[in-house]
Scaffold this motif. Structure first.
Motif, PDB file in Angstrom:
ATOM      1  N   ILE A 274       0.870  -1.173   0.000  1.00 30.44           N
ATOM      2  CA  ILE A 274       0.000   0.000   0.000  1.00 30.44           C
ATOM      3  C   ILE A 274       0.902   1.216   0.000  1.00 30.44           C
ATOM      4  O   ILE A 274       1.771   1.346   0.858  1.00 30.44           O
ATOM      5  CB  ILE A 274      -0.940   0.002   1.227  1.00 30.44           C
ATOM      6  N   GLU A 275       0.709   2.087  -0.969  1.00 27.85           N
ATOM      7  CA  GLU A 275       1.676   3.182  -1.109  1.00 27.85           C
ATOM      8  C   GLU A 275       1.200   4.456  -0.412  1.00 27.85           C
ATOM      9  O   GLU A 275       0.027   4.613  -0.084  1.00 27.85           O
ATOM     10  CB  GLU A 275       1.948   3.458  -2.582  1.00 27.85           C
ATOM     11  N   ILE A 276       2.171   5.330  -0.178  1.00 29.79           N
ATOM     12  CA  ILE A 276       1.868   6.686   0.269  1.00 29.79           C
ATOM     13  C   ILE A 276       2.186   7.586  -0.920  1.00 29.79           C
ATOM     14  O   ILE A 276       3.295   7.564  -1.442  1.00 29.79           O
ATOM     15  CB  ILE A 276       2.744   7.111   1.468  1.00 29.79           C
ATOM     16  N   ILE A 277       1.198   8.358  -1.348  1.00 28.19           N
ATOM     17  CA  ILE A 277       1.393   9.190  -2.541  1.00 28.19           C
ATOM     18  C   ILE A 277       2.042  10.521  -2.138  1.00 28.19           C
ATOM     19  O   ILE A 277       1.615  11.154  -1.170  1.00 28.19           O
ATOM     20  CB  ILE A 277       0.030   9.460  -3.232  1.00 28.19           C
ATOM     21  N   GLY A 278       3.047  10.928  -2.860  1.00 32.21           N
ATOM     22  CA  GLY A 278       3.650  12.262  -2.669  1.00 32.21           C
ATOM     23  C   GLY A 278       4.347  12.471  -1.338  1.00 32.21           C
ATOM     24  O   GLY A 278       4.638  11.533  -0.614  1.00 32.21           O
ATOM     25  N   ASP A 279       4.590  13.761  -1.044  1.00 32.14           N
ATOM     26  CA  ASP A 279       5.318  14.118   0.172  1.00 32.14           C
ATOM     27  C   ASP A 279       4.367  14.500   1.291  1.00 32.14           C
ATOM     28  O   ASP A 279       3.201  14.772   1.056  1.00 32.14           O
ATOM     29  CB  ASP A 279       6.232  15.327  -0.102  1.00 32.14           C
ATOM     30  N   VAL A 280       4.962  14.579   2.507  1.00 29.65           N
ATOM     31  CA  VAL A 280       4.150  14.978   3.657  1.00 29.65           C
ATOM     32  C   VAL A 280       3.687  16.424   3.458  1.00 29.65           C
ATOM     33  O   VAL A 280       4.401  17.255   2.898  1.00 29.65           O
ATOM     34  CB  VAL A 280       4.953  14.790   4.976  1.00 29.65           C
ATOM     35  N   HIS A 293      -5.819  12.617   3.135  1.00 24.65           N
ATOM     36  CA  HIS A 293      -6.506  12.281   1.881  1.00 24.65           C
ATOM     37  C   HIS A 293      -5.677  12.516   0.607  1.00 24.65           C
ATOM     38  O   HIS A 293      -5.739  11.694  -0.316  1.00 24.65           O
ATOM     39  CB  HIS A 293      -7.907  12.935   1.794  1.00 24.65           C
ATOM     40  N   PRO A 294      -4.834  13.600   0.525  1.00 21.49           N
ATOM     41  CA  PRO A 294      -4.098  13.759  -0.749  1.00 21.49           C
ATOM     42  C   PRO A 294      -3.093  12.638  -1.003  1.00 21.49           C
ATOM     43  O   PRO A 294      -2.640  12.459  -2.136  1.00 21.49           O
ATOM     44  CB  PRO A 294      -3.362  15.098  -0.572  1.00 21.49           C
ATOM     45  N   ARG A 295      -2.727  11.890   0.050  1.00 21.39           N
ATOM     46  CA  ARG A 295      -1.709  10.838  -0.100  1.00 21.39           C
ATOM     47  C   ARG A 295      -2.312   9.437  -0.037  1.00 21.39           C
ATOM     48  O   ARG A 295      -1.590   8.442  -0.063  1.00 21.39           O
ATOM     49  CB  ARG A 295      -0.666  10.990   1.006  1.00 21.39           C
ATOM     50  N   CYS A 296      -3.646   9.389   0.081  1.00 24.86           N
ATOM     51  CA  CYS A 296      -4.293   8.096   0.330  1.00 24.86           C
ATOM     52  C   CYS A 296      -4.814   7.474  -0.968  1.00 24.86           C
ATOM     53  O   CYS A 296      -5.603   8.102  -1.679  1.00 24.86           O
ATOM     54  CB  CYS A 296      -5.451   8.298   1.307  1.00 24.86           C
ATOM     55  N   PRO A 297      -4.402   6.244  -1.280  1.00 26.71           N
ATOM     56  CA  PRO A 297      -4.874   5.627  -2.527  1.00 26.71           C
ATOM     57  C   PRO A 297      -6.362   5.257  -2.489  1.00 26.71           C
ATOM     58  O   PRO A 297      -6.943   4.957  -3.526  1.00 26.71           O
ATOM     59  CB  PRO A 297      -3.992   4.372  -2.661  1.00 26.71           C
ATOM     60  N   PHE A 298      -6.977   5.283  -1.286  1.00 25.37           N
ATOM     61  CA  PHE A 298      -8.394   4.888  -1.172  1.00 25.37           C
ATOM     62  C   PHE A 298      -9.329   6.083  -1.010  1.00 25.37           C
ATOM     63  O   PHE A 298     -10.530   5.902  -0.786  1.00 25.37           O
ATOM     64  CB  PHE A 298      -8.589   3.956   0.030  1.00 25.37           C
TER      65      PHE A 298
END
Ligand code: ATP
Ligand code: MG
Length: 327
Positions: A274-280, A293-298
């Protein structure tokens, strides 16, 4: 079991330092929301591991709990007393029960003070022992933490010790007051890998001897799993998941927890990806709704609009669409 500490709606906002021109152009003060509405309870003898990536507010939470930082808002109840309401003098009396062990054992020791004096100082400040008795207790404690011959270590200066030995001194200094609550902030992350296990063992032996409660801060889930009875996962100033270690590790409900776990698969029954999208994100302008939410694939529409509450029985999660995994 008896409750030792309760944190209620804790917040810490740091004003952002601006240049003179920025201040003149805009009157608005911006804040870094380092800790933003955090609540949890800890029982006597319990270790709660606090995990999350850099900058999510772990250290700030720990510093507030032992009185090194004042909260912007919220309550800390220690053994039934709201410590945020105590006068300086009243707080001084309970300060000895609340100790902190820092990440950098060199920075936390005074380079000009003998090792023995580091251990005597808290005894003298809190009127627990004087002169000869304080020295005797310091020597006993040096022996207890494995710095032998104690007489020799007593007279040394911090620079004459290795990193691992210095962390033993820092642990000894926190433990000499027989505290009831300790914050250990990444206590082994700056120590050579080969020494980490023995330092953790030492900490855990004090935990058992004094039945102390410990907030163990780490960004390493394998360490969190080893030492923690429970694990709390923080993201951008908020706890997004908290529960018994076994449940959080093998049945993570928050996509962020699952993503952290997918990076350390060795103790899981099966691998996940399960990935984390982008930076913190920037804590000055946290995302709307669920901060993850901006980093969540779901993520779905509601996630950017409504902030999920931390909910559940025992195992709590703040997510509109909690996962159901068996890892
Ligand atoms: N004294 C301070 N003044 C201004 N901002 C601060 C201060 N202390 C911390 N911060 C900010 O608050 C946020 C949380 O910092 P904190 O040190 O609590 O994070 P952390 O989870 O311990 O990170 P790390 O894993 O890197 O130690 C960060 O954005 C940090 O820059
Ligand atoms: Mg930190």
């Amino acid at each position: 079991m008896a409750e030792v500490i309760e944190v209620k709606n804790l917040k810490k906002y740091f004003p952002v330092q601006k240049s003179v021109i920025e201040v003149l152009l805009s009157k608005k003060i911006e804040y870094i929301r380092a800790v933003d509405d955090v609540s949890f309870k800890m029982e006597k003898g319990e270790v709660l591991s606090l995990v999350g990536e850099s900058g999510c507010g772990k250290t700030t939470t720990g510093r507030i709990l032992v009185g090194l930082e004042e909260p912007t808002d919220g309550k800390i109840v220690f053994k039934g007393k709201d410590v945020t309401k105590l006068s300086k003098e009243e707080f001084r009396k309970i300060r000895k029960h609340l100790q902190m062990i820092f990440q950098d054992p060199y920075a936390s020791l005074n380079p000009k003070m003998k090792i023995g004096e580091h251990l005597e100082d808290p005894l003298l400040i809190h009127n627990i022992a004087e002169n000869r008795e304080a020295k005797e207790l310091a020597l006993q404690m040096l022996e207890r933490v494995g710095l032998v011959p104690a007489e020799q270590f007593y007279n040394r200066l911090p620079y004459q010790l290795s990193g691992g030995q210095r962390q033993r001194v820092a642990i000894a200094r926190a433990m000499i007051l027989k505290p009831e609550f300790v914050v250990a902030d990444e206590p082994v992350s700056m120590i050579d890998v080969s020494l980490r296990a023995s330092i953790l063992d030492l900490l855990m032996s004090f935990k058992a001897e004094y039945s102390l409660s410990m907030l163990f801060i780490t960004h390493d889930l394998s360490v969190a799993r080893l030492v923690g009875d429970r694990i709390a996962v923080m993201y951008l100033g908020k706890i997004v998941e908290i529960g018994e270690t076994r449940k959080v590790i093998h049945h993570p409900k928050h996509p962020y927890t699952a993503a952290l776990l997918s990076a350390v698969p060795s103790f899981l029954k099966r691998e996940i990806n399960i990935e984390i999208i982008g930076d913190v994100a920037n804590p000055r302008e946290p995302p709307s709704g669920c901060r993850y939410h901006p980093r969540c694939p779901f993520a779905k529409e509601i996630c950017s609009k409504e902030e999920p509450k931390l909910e559940g029985k025992g195992h709590l999660v703040a997510c509109h669409f909690p996962l159901d995994l068996d890892l």
